[in-house]
Design an enzyme around this catalytic site. Sequence first.
Site, PDB file in Angstrom:
ATOM      1  N   LYS A 321       0.268  -0.632  -0.086  1.00  0.00           N
ATOM      2  CA  LYS A 321      -0.536   0.041   0.217  1.00  0.00           C
ATOM      3  C   LYS A 321       0.499   1.477  -0.253  1.00  0.00           C
ATOM      4  O   LYS A 321       0.710   1.685  -1.048  1.00  0.00           O
ATOM      5  CB  LYS A 321      -0.597  -0.040   1.524  1.00  0.00           C
ATOM      6  CG  LYS A 321      -1.828   0.936   1.768  1.00  0.00           C
ATOM      7  CD  LYS A 321      -3.010   0.291   2.321  1.00  0.00           C
ATOM      8  CE  LYS A 321      -3.218   0.691   3.280  1.00  0.00           C
ATOM      9  NZ  LYS A 321      -3.233   2.071   3.840  1.00  0.00           N
ATOM     10  N   GLY A 394      -4.790   8.090   5.676  1.00  0.00           N
ATOM     11  CA  GLY A 394      -3.866   8.980   6.409  1.00  0.00           C
ATOM     12  C   GLY A 394      -2.573   9.079   5.250  1.00  0.00           C
ATOM     13  O   GLY A 394      -2.294  10.601   5.223  1.00  0.00           O
ATOM     14  N   ARG A 422      -8.084  12.027  12.563  1.00  0.00           N
ATOM     15  CA  ARG A 422      -6.590  11.901  13.029  1.00  0.00           C
ATOM     16  C   ARG A 422      -5.532  13.373  13.592  1.00  0.00           C
ATOM     17  O   ARG A 422      -6.109  14.212  11.894  1.00  0.00           O
ATOM     18  CB  ARG A 422      -5.694  10.930  11.876  1.00  0.00           C
ATOM     19  CG  ARG A 422      -6.769   9.647  11.845  1.00  0.00           C
ATOM     20  CD  ARG A 422      -6.386   8.404  10.418  1.00  0.00           C
ATOM     21  NE  ARG A 422      -5.162   7.914  11.688  1.00  0.00           N
ATOM     22  CZ  ARG A 422      -4.543   7.567  10.241  1.00  0.00           C
ATOM     23  NH1 ARG A 422      -4.797   6.594   9.227  1.00  0.00           N
ATOM     24  NH2 ARG A 422      -2.767   6.712  10.202  1.00  0.00           N
ATOM     25  N   SER A 467       7.258   9.090  12.380  1.00  0.00           N
ATOM     26  CA  SER A 467       6.583   8.756  11.464  1.00  0.00           C
ATOM     27  C   SER A 467       7.039   9.160   9.666  1.00  0.00           C
ATOM     28  O   SER A 467       7.435  10.240   9.285  1.00  0.00           O
ATOM     29  CB  SER A 467       5.914  10.157  11.374  1.00  0.00           C
ATOM     30  OG  SER A 467       5.189  10.106  10.468  1.00  0.00           O
ATOM     31  N   GLN A 469       4.844   9.019   7.175  1.00  0.00           N
ATOM     32  CA  GLN A 469       4.334  10.781   6.737  1.00  0.00           C
ATOM     33  C   GLN A 469       4.814  11.312   6.691  1.00  0.00           C
ATOM     34  O   GLN A 469       4.582  12.415   5.707  1.00  0.00           O
ATOM     35  CB  GLN A 469       2.831   9.754   6.896  1.00  0.00           C
ATOM     36  CG  GLN A 469       2.047   8.447   6.183  1.00  0.00           C
ATOM     37  CD  GLN A 469       0.588   8.405   7.269  1.00  0.00           C
ATOM     38  OE1 GLN A 469       0.471   9.414   8.549  1.00  0.00           O
ATOM     39  NE2 GLN A 469       0.213   7.493   6.482  1.00  0.00           N
ATOM     40  N   ASP A 615       2.706  -0.891  12.164  1.00  0.00           N
ATOM     41  CA  ASP A 615       1.199  -1.657  11.556  1.00  0.00           C
ATOM     42  C   ASP A 615       1.231  -2.949  11.749  1.00  0.00           C
ATOM     43  O   ASP A 615      -0.030  -3.838  11.431  1.00  0.00           O
ATOM     44  CB  ASP A 615       1.397  -1.516   9.598  1.00  0.00           C
ATOM     45  CG  ASP A 615       0.930   0.512   9.694  1.00  0.00           C
ATOM     46  OD1 ASP A 615       0.994   1.140  10.029  1.00  0.00           O
ATOM     47  OD2 ASP A 615       1.305   0.951   8.683  1.00  0.00           O
ATOM     48  N   LYS A 642      -3.511   5.874  15.143  1.00  0.00           N
ATOM     49  CA  LYS A 642      -4.279   4.731  13.633  1.00  0.00           C
ATOM     50  C   LYS A 642      -6.209   4.876  13.268  1.00  0.00           C
ATOM     51  O   LYS A 642      -6.106   5.798  13.928  1.00  0.00           O
ATOM     52  CB  LYS A 642      -3.630   3.841  13.751  1.00  0.00           C
ATOM     53  CG  LYS A 642      -2.475   3.255  14.301  1.00  0.00           C
ATOM     54  CD  LYS A 642      -1.256   4.139  12.539  1.00  0.00           C
ATOM     55  CE  LYS A 642       0.279   3.881  13.029  1.00  0.00           C
ATOM     56  NZ  LYS A 642       0.771   3.988  12.155  1.00  0.00           N
ATOM     57  N   ARG A 646      -5.990   1.536  18.782  1.00  0.00           N
ATOM     58  CA  ARG A 646      -5.769  -0.236  18.214  1.00  0.00           C
ATOM     59  C   ARG A 646      -5.364  -0.426  19.902  1.00  0.00           C
ATOM     60  O   ARG A 646      -5.636  -1.570  19.582  1.00  0.00           O
ATOM     61  CB  ARG A 646      -4.419   0.050  17.007  1.00  0.00           C
ATOM     62  CG  ARG A 646      -4.882  -0.031  15.665  1.00  0.00           C
ATOM     63  CD  ARG A 646      -4.343  -0.100  14.853  1.00  0.00           C
ATOM     64  NE  ARG A 646      -4.778   0.415  13.259  1.00  0.00           N
ATOM     65  CZ  ARG A 646      -3.894   0.552  12.049  1.00  0.00           C
ATOM     66  NH1 ARG A 646      -2.823   0.379  12.597  1.00  0.00           N
ATOM     67  NH2 ARG A 646      -4.739   0.203  11.298  1.00  0.00           N
TER      68      ARG A 646
END
Length: 734
Positions: A321, A394, A422, A467, A469, A615, A642, A646
């Site tokens: 992904k 995200g 988020r 992170s 991202q 993840d 997330k 979680r």
Amino acid sequence: MVNRVLIIGLGLIGGSLAKALKKKKFAKIVAGYDRNPDDLQQGLDLGIIDEGFSDLAEVVATADIVVLAVPVKATENVLAAIKPYLSPATVITDVGSTKANVILAAQTVFGTVPDKFIPGHPIAGSEKSGVAAADENLFAKHKIILTPLPESDESATRLIARMWQSTGAEVLQMGVERHDEVLAATSHLPHILAFSLVDTLAKEQDSREIFRYAAGGFRDFTRIAASDPTMWHDVCVANKQEILNQIDNFTDGLATLRQAIVASDSQSMLGIFTRAKSAREHFSKMLTGTAYSQNSHKSQVTFHVHSAAPLLGRIRVPGDKSISHRAVMLGALAEGITHISGFLESEDSLATVQAFRDMGVVIEGPHQGRVKIYGVGLQGLYPPPGPLYLGNSGTSLRLLSGLLAAQAFDSQLLGDNSLSKRPMERVAEPLRKMGASIQTSEGGGAPVVIQGGQQLSAIEYQMPVASAQVKSCLLLAGLYATGQTRIQQPAITRDHTERMLQNFGVQLTIEDDAVTIASGQVLKATSIEIPADISSAAFFIVAAAINPGSDLVIEQVGVNPSRSGVLKILGLMGADLTLENPGMLSGEPVADIHVRYAPLRGITIPDELVSVAIDEFPVIFVAAAAAQGVTCLSGVSELRYKESDRIEAMQEGLLRMGIDVTVKGDNILICGGVLQGAKVSSYDDHRIAMAFAVAGTIANSEVVIEACSHVATSFPEFVDVAQKAGIRINKEET
Ligand code: NAP
């Protein structure tokens, strides 16, 4: 219950409404008025109305609701005719396809629009007309738009809404002007085009010959040209300006397509067709859910899992992904044509494809994992026509924020409810330091609003949280910022953006804990093969590791060290894993992962493995639940931000399954034990859903997992692949 509803005009719409209201017993009496006595008699004979009137004086005064179901241009006359008999309590509504002129008619007759006049428009109909065509189900599951004015009586609006809801319709409200603008585009223009096309073709000499060969496409496209000519004449007169605007818009679009055909410009033609195809698919989703909103309605998906036989054989899981997102983003920004294979066709990665299409990039596919992107270069994106909707993704939202902060145009990024919660300040704050103008919404989430036209400057940034991202967002912004952008990370995070940038010829300086990018570089189109996603493979790795007798190979999985912490953690727990056929795919290490059953033991998970397995923790929790002894971990507070919290979701589900999970601050202890059957919720989180499916394979009775529709965001074929591997899982959709 309402006493009496009077429907004026027993045609298709009036008759259908009368019939539906009678069937649903909305009023004690459904009365009808029509200027044509035959229609009235037919209405009585067919049981569409309880009472028929050919004189308004007899009935208007006793009606609680009067519905005008006549052609729009008759509205003024009919309002004038009922005015003398109206009681102050009577609520009036209409069904006209245009609204501004209905308001005008009311003003002409009454001076000001009465507060109990609530204009309405059913978005339902048919090419047929007249009372004989009345259909009690015409409005069920269709939309009704009410356009009350600011001074309208709220209880009257509620009553008319209730009347339509009783027919099974969904009621929406909007302003008068907006209504006429929206309908000109979505209803009036298509009807006009259909009429005009058929008229043009029919004039041709050999029209009989042409129509004889007309295929399904012609029939689909021109069905609405059989609608009532008088009604459409009236609509054109009533909504003249908006319809002319839409015709002009369409004429421009057609001229562009014509020019592309004249010039044999394949890229422009493909651009128009692929954008239209994807927009049509997007609309179809919206149309099956709630129109005028961005959230496509999802069916409820529940997984039922029974304890498995061993997992055996060879399976493939879909493409990665993270890498799929990055391949599309950089392919769009490159110069030339990029070919991608192994692309993950999930909702998240398709959101990224859609966003770039919205910014004018021509993207063909995905078709069986293949995507072709006609890159536009770093400066070639166009302003999107509206907000970019990124669903649950995200990655799309955070990475695109960096890219869009550097564009000349403004943009707005939206997501679904879960994505909107988020944290986005973690990208907004460093982007502001680079000179970006970017606002997050209340609570620091989406929508994110970006004002374009800012020249970004490079910064040195120490990320407070590890992170990938945030790092990737700043690297994309760094492509545009003057100077050298340096990002330091507190722990290793996945480095797919760095590897993908290098695939496209971008130079980076990579140190152990930092990466630096200089602006002014050109991305060159390339071919990308995407490895299978280790995050998807992880569910099967754990399922095979905990089910006695398993012997499973998962082919060509990405084993990038910044992602493969799950393999190390399972190895420390005693899993029997081997990597076979190692190789490289587009700069990413891959291997077949061979898993055989072996008893697992509880461990203390080393801190340095947390960020490289972030993840996979939902399924690592399951491995810990199946292991002998206690597994301890800490430093995973990131899991709370997330797609769901979680930690809470896994703790709740495992407790229900009889497993002792203790969370104290940042420390988590999981005591292995016997898993029991239970009903658990994934809280709309794809990885929680799949982790509990794995837990179900060793539970002593059925495990039911609710709210699993989001599995489609990362692994749409999960259930099929799981069944192929030997897992006894069924999907129930409601
Ligand atoms: P229809 O089947 O032709 O019915 C119209 C009715 O109004 C007939 O009973 C007609 O009577 C009567 N009428 C016509 N002119 C009149 C006048 N000057 N005074 C009094 N009564 C008059 O048309 P419809 O499809 O139901 O359309 C009615 C309304 O619904 C229109 O405003 C249209 O914009 C709206 N609408 C239609 C659709 C659709 O798909 N058809 C969808 C949404 C909204 P006669 O039989 O004597 O002519």
